[in-house]
Design a protein around this motif. Structure first.
Motif, PDB file in Angstrom:
ATOM      1  N   SER A  96      15.155 138.838  63.047  1.00  0.00           N
ATOM      2  CA  SER A  96      14.810 137.494  62.194  1.00  0.00           C
ATOM      3  C   SER A  96      13.549 137.041  62.714  1.00  0.00           C
ATOM      4  O   SER A  96      13.246 135.878  63.037  1.00  0.00           O
ATOM      5  N   LEU A  97      12.483 137.975  62.822  1.00  0.00           N
ATOM      6  CA  LEU A  97      11.107 137.755  63.150  1.00  0.00           C
ATOM      7  C   LEU A  97      10.464 136.741  62.325  1.00  0.00           C
ATOM      8  O   LEU A  97       9.520 136.037  62.905  1.00  0.00           O
ATOM      9  N   CYS A  98      10.860 136.598  61.073  1.00  0.00           N
ATOM     10  CA  CYS A  98       9.853 135.847  60.194  1.00  0.00           C
ATOM     11  C   CYS A  98      10.365 134.395  60.325  1.00  0.00           C
ATOM     12  O   CYS A  98       9.582 133.343  59.833  1.00  0.00           O
ATOM     13  N   ASN A  99      11.333 133.867  60.919  1.00  0.00           N
ATOM     14  CA  ASN A  99      11.638 132.483  61.348  1.00  0.00           C
ATOM     15  C   ASN A  99      10.710 132.004  62.488  1.00  0.00           C
ATOM     16  O   ASN A  99      10.434 132.763  63.343  1.00  0.00           O
ATOM     17  N   LYS A 100      10.199 130.860  62.317  1.00  0.00           N
ATOM     18  CA  LYS A 100       9.198 130.131  63.124  1.00  0.00           C
ATOM     19  C   LYS A 100      10.076 129.939  64.457  1.00  0.00           C
ATOM     20  O   LYS A 100       9.436 129.768  65.255  1.00  0.00           O
ATOM     21  N   GLU A 101      11.295 129.367  64.043  1.00  0.00           N
ATOM     22  CA  GLU A 101      12.182 128.951  65.679  1.00  0.00           C
ATOM     23  C   GLU A 101      13.406 129.872  65.606  1.00  0.00           C
ATOM     24  O   GLU A 101      13.702 130.233  64.687  1.00  0.00           O
ATOM     25  N   ALA A 102      13.525 130.257  66.836  1.00  0.00           N
ATOM     26  CA  ALA A 102      14.573 131.319  66.897  1.00  0.00           C
ATOM     27  C   ALA A 102      16.106 130.561  66.760  1.00  0.00           C
ATOM     28  O   ALA A 102      16.266 129.347  67.457  1.00  0.00           O
ATOM     29  N   ASN A 103      17.129 131.213  66.048  1.00  0.00           N
ATOM     30  CA  ASN A 103      18.383 130.772  66.152  1.00  0.00           C
ATOM     31  C   ASN A 103      19.099 131.286  67.182  1.00  0.00           C
ATOM     32  O   ASN A 103      19.437 132.582  67.141  1.00  0.00           O
ATOM     33  N   LEU A 104      19.309 130.491  68.198  1.00  0.00           N
ATOM     34  CA  LEU A 104      20.040 131.493  69.435  1.00  0.00           C
ATOM     35  C   LEU A 104      21.405 131.883  69.284  1.00  0.00           C
ATOM     36  O   LEU A 104      21.763 132.850  69.699  1.00  0.00           O
ATOM     37  N   GLU A 105      21.832 131.208  68.278  1.00  0.00           N
ATOM     38  CA  GLU A 105      23.368 131.840  67.699  1.00  0.00           C
ATOM     39  C   GLU A 105      23.327 133.366  67.408  1.00  0.00           C
ATOM     40  O   GLU A 105      24.291 133.841  67.490  1.00  0.00           O
ATOM     41  N   HIS A 106      22.161 133.610  66.816  1.00  0.00           N
ATOM     42  CA  HIS A 106      21.992 134.884  66.073  1.00  0.00           C
ATOM     43  C   HIS A 106      21.963 135.838  67.298  1.00  0.00           C
ATOM     44  O   HIS A 106      22.308 137.392  66.891  1.00  0.00           O
ATOM     45  N   TYR A 132      22.761 136.128  75.944  1.00  0.00           N
ATOM     46  CA  TYR A 132      21.839 136.434  74.602  1.00  0.00           C
ATOM     47  C   TYR A 132      21.662 137.843  74.977  1.00  0.00           C
ATOM     48  O   TYR A 132      21.446 138.340  76.089  1.00  0.00           O
ATOM     49  N   ASP A 133      21.719 138.625  73.918  1.00  0.00           N
ATOM     50  CA  ASP A 133      21.405 140.166  73.992  1.00  0.00           C
ATOM     51  C   ASP A 133      19.980 140.244  73.945  1.00  0.00           C
ATOM     52  O   ASP A 133      19.095 139.361  73.711  1.00  0.00           O
ATOM     53  N   ARG A 134      19.500 141.384  73.913  1.00  0.00           N
ATOM     54  CA  ARG A 134      18.238 141.826  74.502  1.00  0.00           C
ATOM     55  C   ARG A 134      17.118 141.528  72.990  1.00  0.00           C
ATOM     56  O   ARG A 134      15.907 141.432  73.250  1.00  0.00           O
ATOM     57  N   ARG A 135      17.966 141.506  71.967  1.00  0.00           N
ATOM     58  CA  ARG A 135      17.113 141.311  70.711  1.00  0.00           C
ATOM     59  C   ARG A 135      16.407 139.779  70.704  1.00  0.00           C
ATOM     60  O   ARG A 135      15.196 139.580  70.116  1.00  0.00           O
TER      61      ARG A 135
END
Length: 218
Positions: free
Chosen positions: A200-210, A143-146
């Protein structure tokens, strides 16, 4: 009670009480969110230069030379992000009340990227918070730093609401209307100069694919 490697409790050691926050009542969720909004949008002239300095530092920490630069974010960088965000968004409310640690416990290997706990301060002056970050996931080169940026900012919003609102900030799993309102303010600010859908900070759960690291291997 689960504890980190340093022994710090990641759940409250003391029962909740309606305690004053710096001499004033604990905020409602809506009031805490409005406080962020007002602080962000209304910068007194005498504080404008300081604010601009922190914005420059935060932009550099977030973007580096390329929005998807794989450059590592160490704890010193995270401290810089915390300090800058506290100045720009949180009106200094996080100062001395936020710590973080890394965990490799089982639940942080697959289930959780980060969590935040809080407890009453020993001096009785409100609350302090502890962020636990997943070392196996957030320090994974896949995963990148984001991903770390997004996770850390996500948890800082929780910290702020715990500090301002106490136990009321746990409603809806912590993702209250106020949480979403604050996340949008920060998200929009980042997107205004990096580009849409960066964190994608507004998402409650992180989509790791992103956040997959698509940088070519060296």
């Amino acid at each position: 009670m689960e504890r980190t490697r340093s022994g710090n409790s990641i759940v409250s050691d003391t029962p909740y009480e309606q305690v004053p926050y710096n001499g004033s009542s604990i905020d409602t969720d809506a009031a805490a969110a409005k406080r962020v909004e007002d602080h962000f949008r209304r910068v007194p002239k005498e504080l404008k230069q300081k604010r601009e300095e922190h914005e420059r530092r935060l932009r550099k920490l977030i973007k580096l030379h390329d929005p998807k630069d794989p450059g590592w974010l160490d704890d010193k960088s995270l401290l810089g992000i915390l300090t800058a965000c506290d100045t720009i968004f949180f009106a200094g409310d996080l100062a001395g009340r936020v710590e973080w640690e890394w965990s490799s416990l089982e639940r942080y290997r697959e289930e959780l990227i980060g969590t935040t706990a809080f407890r009453r301060r020993a001096d009785g002056q409100g609350f302090e918070t502890l962020i636990i970050l997943s070392e196996p996931i957030l320090r994974n080169s896949r995963y990148d730093r984001r991903l770390l940026l997004s996770a850390f900012l996500h948890e800082l919003i929780h910290c702020y609401l715990f500090i301002r609102c106490g136990f009321d900030a746990r409603i809806d799993g912590g993702h209250t209307k106020g949480w979403h309102r604050i996340a949008k303010i920060i998200n929009d600010w980042v997107h205004s100069w990096v580009g849409v859908d960066y964190l994608s900070l507004c998402n409650k759960e992180a989509n790791l694919e992103h956040f997959h690291n698509r940088q070519p291997a060296h």
